[in-house]
Design a protein around this motif. Structure first.
Motif, PDB file in Angstrom:
ATOM      1  N   ASN A   1       0.081   4.642   1.955  1.00 33.93           N
ATOM      2  CA  ASN A   1       0.290   4.676   3.413  1.00 33.93           C
ATOM      3  C   ASN A   1       0.124   3.259   3.954  1.00 33.93           C
ATOM      4  OD1 ASN A   1      -2.447   4.497   5.239  1.00 33.93           O
ATOM      5  ND2 ASN A   1      -2.919   5.236   3.181  1.00 33.93           N
TER       6      ASN A   1
ATOM      7  N   MET B   1       0.043 -14.680  -0.290  1.00 31.76           N
ATOM      8  CA  MET B   1      -0.931 -15.589   0.326  1.00 31.76           C
ATOM      9  C   MET B   1      -2.305 -15.449  -0.318  1.00 31.76           C
ATOM     10  SD  MET B   1      -1.833 -17.867   2.350  1.00 31.76           S
ATOM     11  CE  MET B   1      -0.266 -18.219   3.132  1.00 31.76           C
TER      12      MET B   1
ATOM     13  N   SER C   1       0.799  -1.229   0.000  1.00 33.99           N
ATOM     14  CA  SER C   1       0.000   0.000   0.000  1.00 33.99           C
ATOM     15  C   SER C   1       0.836   1.287   0.000  1.00 33.99           C
ATOM     16  CB  SER C   1      -0.969  -0.006   1.196  1.00 33.99           C
ATOM     17  OG  SER C   1      -0.243  -0.105   2.392  1.00 33.99           O
TER      18      SER C   1
ATOM     19  N   ALA D   1      -3.899 -10.945  10.264  1.00 35.70           N
ATOM     20  CA  ALA D   1      -4.528 -10.375  11.470  1.00 35.70           C
ATOM     21  C   ALA D   1      -3.839 -10.835  12.769  1.00 35.70           C
ATOM     22  CB  ALA D   1      -6.024 -10.696  11.483  1.00 35.70           C
TER      23      ALA D   1
ATOM     24  N   TYR E   1       6.913 -18.661  10.894  1.00 40.61           N
ATOM     25  CA  TYR E   1       5.612 -19.318  10.715  1.00 40.61           C
ATOM     26  C   TYR E   1       4.854 -18.727   9.534  1.00 40.61           C
ATOM     27  CZ  TYR E   1       6.584 -20.714  15.509  1.00 40.61           C
ATOM     28  OH  TYR E   1       7.176 -21.224  16.625  1.00 40.61           O
TER      29      TYR E   1
ATOM     30  N   ASN F   1       0.967  -3.332   5.635  1.00 36.88           N
ATOM     31  CA  ASN F   1       1.731  -3.023   6.859  1.00 36.88           C
ATOM     32  C   ASN F   1       3.215  -3.272   6.622  1.00 36.88           C
ATOM     33  OD1 ASN F   1       1.516  -2.002   9.448  1.00 36.88           O
ATOM     34  ND2 ASN F   1       1.637  -4.015  10.397  1.00 36.88           N
TER      35      ASN F   1
ATOM     36  N   PRO G   1      -5.662   3.977   1.007  1.00 39.16           N
ATOM     37  CA  PRO G   1      -4.422   3.534   0.339  1.00 39.16           C
ATOM     38  C   PRO G   1      -4.560   3.409  -1.172  1.00 39.16           C
ATOM     39  CG  PRO G   1      -5.033   2.015   2.113  1.00 39.16           C
ATOM     40  CD  PRO G   1      -6.152   2.983   1.971  1.00 39.16           C
TER      41      PRO G   1
ATOM     42  N   PRO H   1      -7.462  -2.661   6.359  1.00 43.75           N
ATOM     43  CA  PRO H   1      -7.013  -3.357   5.154  1.00 43.75           C
ATOM     44  C   PRO H   1      -6.245  -4.628   5.526  1.00 43.75           C
ATOM     45  CG  PRO H   1      -6.256  -1.061   5.196  1.00 43.75           C
ATOM     46  CD  PRO H   1      -6.793  -1.373   6.552  1.00 43.75           C
TER      47      PRO H   1
ATOM     48  N   GLY I   1      -4.982 -13.856   7.285  1.00 43.12           N
ATOM     49  CA  GLY I   1      -3.754 -14.491   7.784  1.00 43.12           C
ATOM     50  C   GLY I   1      -2.803 -13.520   8.457  1.00 43.12           C
TER      51      GLY I   1
ATOM     52  N   ALA J   1      -6.177 -17.960   5.059  1.00 40.11           N
ATOM     53  CA  ALA J   1      -5.302 -16.813   5.333  1.00 40.11           C
ATOM     54  C   ALA J   1      -5.364 -15.736   4.254  1.00 40.11           C
ATOM     55  CB  ALA J   1      -3.868 -17.299   5.500  1.00 40.11           C
TER      56      ALA J   1
ATOM     57  N   ILE K   1      -4.133  -7.379  15.141  1.00 41.63           N
ATOM     58  CA  ILE K   1      -4.709  -6.095  14.723  1.00 41.63           C
ATOM     59  C   ILE K   1      -5.736  -5.597  15.756  1.00 41.63           C
ATOM     60  CG2 ILE K   1      -4.297  -6.241  12.245  1.00 41.63           C
ATOM     61  CD1 ILE K   1      -7.207  -7.192  11.907  1.00 41.63           C
TER      62      ILE K   1
ATOM     63  N   ARG L   1      -0.364  -5.034  19.604  1.00 43.01           N
ATOM     64  CA  ARG L   1       0.165  -4.987  18.238  1.00 43.01           C
ATOM     65  C   ARG L   1       1.366  -5.923  18.055  1.00 43.01           C
ATOM     66  NH1 ARG L   1      -3.892  -2.508  18.647  1.00 43.01           N
ATOM     67  NH2 ARG L   1      -4.332  -0.409  17.882  1.00 43.01           N
TER      68      ARG L   1
ATOM     69  N   SER M   1      -1.823  -8.460   1.820  1.00 42.06           N
ATOM     70  CA  SER M   1      -2.081  -7.411   0.829  1.00 42.06           C
ATOM     71  C   SER M   1      -1.125  -6.242   0.976  1.00 42.06           C
ATOM     72  CB  SER M   1      -3.545  -6.987   0.841  1.00 42.06           C
ATOM     73  OG  SER M   1      -3.925  -6.698   2.139  1.00 42.06           O
TER      74      SER M   1
ATOM     75  N   GLU N   1       5.703   0.422  13.772  1.00 40.22           N
ATOM     76  CA  GLU N   1       4.759  -0.703  13.732  1.00 40.22           C
ATOM     77  C   GLU N   1       4.859  -1.407  12.370  1.00 40.22           C
ATOM     78  OE1 GLU N   1       0.619  -0.121  15.265  1.00 40.22           O
ATOM     79  OE2 GLU N   1       0.070  -0.778  13.255  1.00 40.22           O
TER      80      GLU N   1
ATOM     81  N   ILE O   1       6.428 -13.631   3.344  1.00 35.43           N
ATOM     82  CA  ILE O   1       5.019 -13.828   3.028  1.00 35.43           C
ATOM     83  C   ILE O   1       4.393 -12.454   2.873  1.00 35.43           C
ATOM     84  CG2 ILE O   1       2.896 -15.060   3.733  1.00 35.43           C
ATOM     85  CD1 ILE O   1       5.565 -16.681   3.870  1.00 35.43           C
ATOM     86  N   LEU O   2       3.611 -12.324   1.828  1.00 35.60           N
ATOM     87  CA  LEU O   2       2.911 -11.067   1.608  1.00 35.60           C
ATOM     88  C   LEU O   2       1.414 -11.338   1.608  1.00 35.60           C
ATOM     89  CD1 LEU O   2       3.805  -8.151   1.006  1.00 35.60           C
ATOM     90  CD2 LEU O   2       3.621  -8.671  -1.418  1.00 35.60           C
TER      91      LEU O   2
HETATM   92  P1  FAD Z   1       1.126  -7.479   4.948  1.00 31.94           P
HETATM   93  O1  FAD Z   1       1.373  -6.027   5.014  1.00 31.94           O
HETATM   94  O2  FAD Z   1       1.164  -8.127   3.614  1.00 31.94           O
HETATM   95  O3  FAD Z   1       2.139  -8.211   5.916  1.00 31.94           O
HETATM   96  C1  FAD Z   1       2.378  -7.723   7.216  1.00 31.94           C
HETATM   97  C2  FAD Z   1       3.330  -8.693   7.944  1.00 31.94           C
HETATM   98  O4  FAD Z   1       2.676  -9.935   8.150  1.00 31.94           O
HETATM   99  C3  FAD Z   1       4.587  -9.037   7.123  1.00 31.94           C
HETATM  100  O5  FAD Z   1       5.649  -9.258   8.007  1.00 31.94           O
HETATM  101  C4  FAD Z   1       4.216 -10.337   6.431  1.00 31.94           C
HETATM  102  O6  FAD Z   1       5.346 -11.115   6.118  1.00 31.94           O
HETATM  103  C5  FAD Z   1       3.366 -11.003   7.511  1.00 31.94           C
HETATM  104  N1  FAD Z   1       2.338 -11.897   6.969  1.00 31.94           N
HETATM  105  C6  FAD Z   1       1.255 -11.554   6.204  1.00 31.94           C
HETATM  106  N2  FAD Z   1       0.493 -12.644   5.976  1.00 31.94           N
HETATM  107  C7  FAD Z   1       1.099 -13.682   6.591  1.00 31.94           C
HETATM  108  C8  FAD Z   1       0.786 -15.081   6.730  1.00 31.94           C
HETATM  109  N3  FAD Z   1      -0.300 -15.623   6.164  1.00 31.94           N
HETATM  110  N4  FAD Z   1       1.642 -15.859   7.457  1.00 31.94           N
HETATM  111  C9  FAD Z   1       2.757 -15.328   8.013  1.00 31.94           C
HETATM  112  N5  FAD Z   1       3.103 -14.036   7.920  1.00 31.94           N
HETATM  113  C10 FAD Z   1       2.274 -13.215   7.228  1.00 31.94           C
HETATM  114  N6  FAD Z   1      -3.633  -2.252  11.734  1.00 31.94           N
HETATM  115  C11 FAD Z   1      -4.251  -2.386  12.930  1.00 31.94           C
HETATM  116  O7  FAD Z   1      -3.839  -3.201  13.769  1.00 31.94           O
HETATM  117  N7  FAD Z   1      -5.335  -1.623  13.251  1.00 31.94           N
HETATM  118  C12 FAD Z   1      -5.859  -0.718  12.399  1.00 31.94           C
HETATM  119  O8  FAD Z   1      -6.847  -0.070  12.722  1.00 31.94           O
HETATM  120  C13 FAD Z   1      -5.225  -0.545  11.129  1.00 31.94           C
HETATM  121  N8  FAD Z   1      -5.654   0.390  10.268  1.00 31.94           N
HETATM  122  C14 FAD Z   1      -5.023   0.558   9.077  1.00 31.94           C
HETATM  123  C15 FAD Z   1      -5.493   1.544   8.201  1.00 31.94           C
HETATM  124  C16 FAD Z   1      -4.880   1.760   6.981  1.00 31.94           C
HETATM  125  C17 FAD Z   1      -5.402   2.834   6.061  1.00 31.94           C
HETATM  126  C18 FAD Z   1      -3.772   0.942   6.599  1.00 31.94           C
HETATM  127  C19 FAD Z   1      -3.129   1.125   5.259  1.00 31.94           C
HETATM  128  C20 FAD Z   1      -3.280  -0.026   7.473  1.00 31.94           C
HETATM  129  C21 FAD Z   1      -3.904  -0.222   8.714  1.00 31.94           C
HETATM  130  N9  FAD Z   1      -3.444  -1.188   9.628  1.00 31.94           N
HETATM  131  C22 FAD Z   1      -4.084  -1.355  10.836  1.00 31.94           C
HETATM  132  C23 FAD Z   1      -2.283  -2.023   9.302  1.00 31.94           C
HETATM  133  C24 FAD Z   1      -2.632  -3.280   8.441  1.00 31.94           C
HETATM  134  O9  FAD Z   1      -3.868  -3.109   7.797  1.00 31.94           O
HETATM  135  C25 FAD Z   1      -2.685  -4.565   9.273  1.00 31.94           C
HETATM  136  O10 FAD Z   1      -1.459  -4.776   9.926  1.00 31.94           O
HETATM  137  C26 FAD Z   1      -3.018  -5.792   8.417  1.00 31.94           C
HETATM  138  O11 FAD Z   1      -3.219  -6.917   9.241  1.00 31.94           O
HETATM  139  C27 FAD Z   1      -1.931  -6.132   7.399  1.00 31.94           C
HETATM  140  O12 FAD Z   1      -2.426  -7.153   6.558  1.00 31.94           O
HETATM  141  P2  FAD Z   1      -1.722  -7.482   5.186  1.00 31.94           P
HETATM  142  O13 FAD Z   1      -2.362  -8.704   4.632  1.00 31.94           O
HETATM  143  O14 FAD Z   1      -1.732  -6.293   4.313  1.00 31.94           O
HETATM  144  O15 FAD Z   1      -0.254  -7.821   5.673  1.00 31.94           O
END
Ligand code: FAD
Ligand code: NAP
Length: 337
Positions: free
Chosen positions: A234, A69, A14, A122, A175, A55, A229, A116, A120, A90, A127, A164, A52, A333, A49-50
């Motif tokens: 962001n 994923m 993002s 979370a 993992y 973060n 995003p 977002p 998987g 996930a 979160i 967090r 969406s 974070e 692992i990615l």
């Molecule tokens: P990614 O960004 O793809 O990955 C994050 C981390 O998790 C990386 O280290 C990745 O390797 C690991 N990972 C991802 N999937 C797996 C899997 N299946 N197994 C092992 N490792 C994995 N977060 C909050 O806590 N609260 C909020 O209110 C919040 N609000 C947000 C608002 C906005 C506008 C944005 C852009 C982000 C926000 N976030 C928030 C952060 C984010 O949305 C969360 O952290 C979310 O869980 C990330 O999911 P993702 O699939 O995009 O993970």
């Protein structure tokens, strides 16, 4: 298993930084996890692992294998008079899953609407928003342990959830989460103590909150306050809210009576990192392609397609100025690569 080479990561996270990955594959089954990790181990290449990518910040090319994923599916395992047990792949979209539950009137995760990301991810940082954390509804997490090359099932306590954080964030890349089991409530206890939620419910004259009313309130608040995003790069809050001792809190509040802080225990206070950053004059400031969001200073925004390192350097400047003014070291974070 299909492996692509030299793939742009721009559309896959993002912040939208134009970094590349040497290798890329999609994971749509548990077998694909094993095969891909085996491939990376044989090639002696790092992997990540990615979900969406909401973060994560790429500051340089990723010289390894990116596993995207995409394991899908929402399965009802059991239903009792008061609870529903669900197993979710996930790769499912988190907000889609929240709305799926909200529409059925199952409560527990409505305060986590519009976050977002994938299901998987979370548990990774547990979160949280508006007084609720993913851990409150997670029963089991199934993951591939890349050290032992086996799938394991962890219960809530095994996951070492914290503010967090979790076991998965502490042991980054060990993992790979394939599915998560949730328990939802048919007669939920509503969490409306956060000021903004109370206010919106009050405006809408919602005296008897429902799962749906809370989800709608959260969606409204977030839409008004946070950058989308899809329109502006962001990753949500860039920093964690720091915790400090009560003694230190009393020193700070005497000097800064407007400081925003919440007691966590009798001895520990959580400080709103956004307030500290704003007090250092960062809110709305832009340098090159990067800025501190004008409506919420905890969010760093990326205006163009500049390099990720610019975002990292900007975050470092914020950390140093908060440290200088308040003697508090902010922790990022967002996951940095
Ligand atoms: P990614 O960004 O793809 O990955 C994050 C981390 O998790 C990386 O280290 C990745 O390797 C690991 N990972 C991802 N999937 C797996 C899997 N299946 N197994 C092992 N490792 C994995 N977060 C909050 O806590 N609260 C909020 O209110 C919040 N609000 C947000 C608002 C906005 C506008 C944005 C852009 C982000 C926000 N976030 C928030 C952060 C984010 O949305 C969360 O952290 C979310 O869980 C990330 O999911 P993702 O699939 O995009 O993970
Ligand atoms: P806010 O409502 O302006 O509040 C500022 C900070 O004060 C928040 O970080 C929150 O801590 C804390 N807070 C507010 N009311 C509280 C209460 N009654 N009890 C305890 N702590 C309280 O925050 P916001 O930026 O608009 O975000 C709203 C919610 O969404 C927050 O929970 C926030 O964590 C979450 N969010 C998270 C991200 C992310 O990327 N992590 C991005 C956007 C929003 P907590 O953060 O601990 O809740």
């Amino acid at each position: 298993m299909e492996i692509s080479e030299n793939i742009s990561l721009q559309a896959l996270h993002s912040f939208g930084c134009n970094e590349k990955a040497s290798y890329f594959t999609k994971i749509d089954s548990v077998e694909a996890i094993e095969k891909s990790i085996q491939w990376a181990k044989e090639k002696n290449t790092p992997y990540l692992i990615l979900g969406s990518g909401s973060n994560i910040l790429f500051t340089k090319p990723f010289e390894g294998l990116v596993l995207k994923m995409e394991i899908m599916g929402i399965k009802k395992l059991k239903e009792t008079a008061s609870e529903v047990f669900l197993e979710v792949g996930a790769g499912e979209n988190w907000h889609y899953f929240v709305i799926y539950c909200v529409q059925k009137g199952w409560g527990g995760i409505e305060n986590l609407s519009l976050i977002p990301g994938t299901v998987g991810a979370a548990p990774i940082q547990n979160i949280g928003a508006y007084g609720v954390e993913a851990k409150d509804c997670i029963e089991l997490v199934t993951a591939y342990d890349t050290q032992t090359s086996q799938f394991i099932t962890l219960n809530n306590a095994d996951c070492k959830f914290g503010y967090r954080t979790s076991l998965f964030k502490m042991e980054k890349t060990r993992y790979i989460i394939s599915s998560v089991q949730f328990i939802l409530q048919k007669q939920p206890i509503f969490r409306t103590e956060y000021g903004a939620i109370k206010e919106v419910l009050h405006q809408k004259n919602n005296k008897q909150p429902s799962v749906e009313a809370i989800a709608n309130a959260v969606i409204q608040i977030r839409t008004e306050k946070l950058p989308d995003p899809k329109k502006i790069g962001n990753a949500g809050s860039f920093f964690k809210n720091p915790t400090i001792t009560k003694d230190f809190y009393e020193v700070l509040i005497a000097k800064y009576p407007k400081l925003i802080a919440y007691p966590i225990t009798d001895d520990i206070y959580k400080i709103a990192a956004g307030w500290l950053i704003e007090a250092c004059g960062w809110k709305g400031i832009q340098k090159g392609n990067v800025g501190c969001y004008e409506k919420q200073s905890l969010v760093i925004v990326h205006y163009n397609n500049g390099p990720g390192i610019e975002i990292y350097n900007f975050s470092e400047e914020i950390i140093q100025s908060v440290l200088k003014q308040f003697d508090i070291l902010l922790e990022r974070e967002v996951i940095i690569y």
